[in-house]
Design an enzyme around this catalytic site. Structure first.
Site, PDB file in Angstrom:
ATOM      1  N   HIS A  57       4.018 -55.909  43.683  1.00  0.00           N
ATOM      2  CA  HIS A  57       2.883 -55.307  44.393  1.00  0.00           C
ATOM      3  C   HIS A  57       2.401 -54.099  43.595  1.00  0.00           C
ATOM      4  O   HIS A  57       3.209 -53.401  42.961  1.00  0.00           O
ATOM      5  CB  HIS A  57       3.302 -54.895  45.808  1.00  0.00           C
ATOM      6  CG  HIS A  57       2.157 -54.486  46.662  1.00  0.00           C
ATOM      7  ND1 HIS A  57       1.556 -53.256  46.565  1.00  0.00           N
ATOM      8  CD2 HIS A  57       1.481 -55.166  47.611  1.00  0.00           C
ATOM      9  CE1 HIS A  57       0.560 -53.187  47.429  1.00  0.00           C
ATOM     10  NE2 HIS A  57       0.490 -54.327  48.064  1.00  0.00           N
ATOM     11  N   GLU A  85      -4.939 -58.852  44.059  1.00  0.00           N
ATOM     12  CA  GLU A  85      -5.232 -57.619  44.816  1.00  0.00           C
ATOM     13  C   GLU A  85      -5.713 -56.534  43.860  1.00  0.00           C
ATOM     14  O   GLU A  85      -4.903 -55.853  43.250  1.00  0.00           O
ATOM     15  CB  GLU A  85      -3.949 -57.102  45.475  1.00  0.00           C
ATOM     16  CG  GLU A  85      -3.483 -57.817  46.684  1.00  0.00           C
ATOM     17  CD  GLU A  85      -2.590 -56.914  47.530  1.00  0.00           C
ATOM     18  OE1 GLU A  85      -1.683 -56.263  47.009  1.00  0.00           O
ATOM     19  OE2 GLU A  85      -2.839 -56.834  48.733  1.00  0.00           O
ATOM     20  N   GLY A 137      -8.375 -54.415  51.305  1.00  0.00           N
ATOM     21  CA  GLY A 137      -9.530 -54.118  52.130  1.00  0.00           C
ATOM     22  C   GLY A 137      -9.859 -55.149  53.196  1.00  0.00           C
ATOM     23  O   GLY A 137     -10.822 -55.024  53.938  1.00  0.00           O
ATOM     24  N   SER A 149      -3.492 -52.192  56.034  1.00  0.00           N
ATOM     25  CA  SER A 149      -4.069 -51.173  56.925  1.00  0.00           C
ATOM     26  C   SER A 149      -5.027 -51.729  57.970  1.00  0.00           C
ATOM     27  O   SER A 149      -5.099 -51.201  59.083  1.00  0.00           O
ATOM     28  CB  SER A 149      -4.791 -50.105  56.092  1.00  0.00           C
ATOM     29  OG  SER A 149      -5.744 -50.719  55.235  1.00  0.00           O
TER      30      SER A 149
HETATM   31  O1  G3P Z   1      -0.264 -55.956  50.312  1.00  0.00           O
HETATM   32  C1  G3P Z   1      -1.545 -55.862  50.869  1.00  0.00           C
HETATM   33  C2  G3P Z   1      -2.130 -54.534  50.645  1.00  0.00           C
HETATM   34  O2  G3P Z   1      -1.899 -54.027  49.369  1.00  0.00           O
HETATM   35  C3  G3P Z   1      -3.579 -54.469  50.986  1.00  0.00           C
HETATM   36  O3  G3P Z   1      -3.770 -53.231  51.557  1.00  0.00           O
HETATM   37  O4  G3P Z   1      -4.513 -51.783  53.360  1.00  0.00           O
HETATM   38  O5  G3P Z   1      -6.185 -52.837  51.797  1.00  0.00           O
HETATM   39  O6  G3P Z   1      -4.989 -54.243  53.496  1.00  0.00           O
HETATM   40  P1  G3P Z   1      -4.936 -53.024  52.604  1.00  0.00           P
END
Ligand code: G3P
Length: 230
Positions: A96, A144, A184, A206
């Site tokens: 990650h 990601e 996101g 989040s």
């Molecule tokens: O592992 C998923 C995460 O890195 C994504 O973060 O808060 O943008 O959904 P978020």
């Protein structure tokens, strides 16, 4: 080897206090509730200290957020794959962007996970990294872009070319590796867009963990999870 049904919403609890200890169990139960009510696949990735309790309490897949490339023995402070397996975990995230490891460690961890029947979700920041890491034959790859993580700006709508690029390059390396996308993702429309771009689900944090009403957000996402696969 454990199996992960697709498409999937994989909720990464990270180190958010809203998903630590008792709150982690509460959130995992909400994820299980929505998975059952909407008949969709939802999985969770809690912190290490919450894995055993949650894996015992919920029927949805539970993932570790990381494992170390070590075998049983004198390795202080490492996370052994046999240890997370022993508490009922079905798989692990790897690499990650908030827990980067070397390509060599990704390779070793994928082998160690496979030896123990655990599913690997290898994270990558760009399609090029996807291409490089797909060679190690993880079970899934999650694209990601780090700059979008935690912003609420969904990669599936802000950078669709990054998602389609990842899907394309992974297909060329190994068409049996499904791609997830993350960063996101916070609405049903973001999930729908991710599936239309050829992914088999989303990896998020989040948008659900820090939501005022996580169940409401998850229900909306679940309703967009089916029926949008190309
Ligand atoms: O592992 C998923 C995460 O890195 C994504 O973060 O808060 O943008 O959904 P978020």
């Amino acid at each position: 080897m454990a199996k992960l049904s697709l498409p999937v919403i994989l909720v990464n609890f990270k180190c958010y206090l809203e998903a630590t200890g008792e709150e982690a169990l509460t959130l995992a139960k909400i994820c299980e509730e929505v998975a059952k009510e909407k008949n969709v696949n939802i999985a969770v990735a809690p912190q290490f200290t919450d894995l055993q309790k949650i894996a015992q309490e919920v029927s949805i897949p539970v993932f570790a957020q990381h494992i170390d490339p070590v075998k049983p023995g004198s390795h202080t402070g490492h996370v052994l794959v046999e240890a997370v397996k022993s508490v009922g975990v079905v798989g692990t995230l790897l690499n990650h962007s908030e827990r980067r490891i070397s390509d060599e460690d990704v390779k070793v961890c994928v082998v160690r996970a496979k030896e123990n029947g655990l599913i690997t979700v290898v994270c990558a920041d760009t399609p090029k990294t996807c291409q490089r890491l797909a060679v190690f034959n993880p079970d899934l790859i999650a694209i990601e872009p780090p700059e979008l993580i935690g912003t609420g700006i969904p990669v599936s709508r802000a950078k669709p070319e990054v998602v389609t690029g990842a899907v394309e390059v992974v297909k060329h390396v190994n068409p049996n590796i499904p791609v997830l996308c993350g960063a996101g993702i916070s609405t049903g429309a973001d999930v729908s867009a991710a599936l239309k771009l050829g992914t088999k689900g989303v990896l998020l944090a989040s948008g659900v963990v820090k939501a005022k009403n996580p169940k409401k957000v998850l229900v909306e996402m679940a309703e967009n999870l089916v029926g949008n696969l190309p």
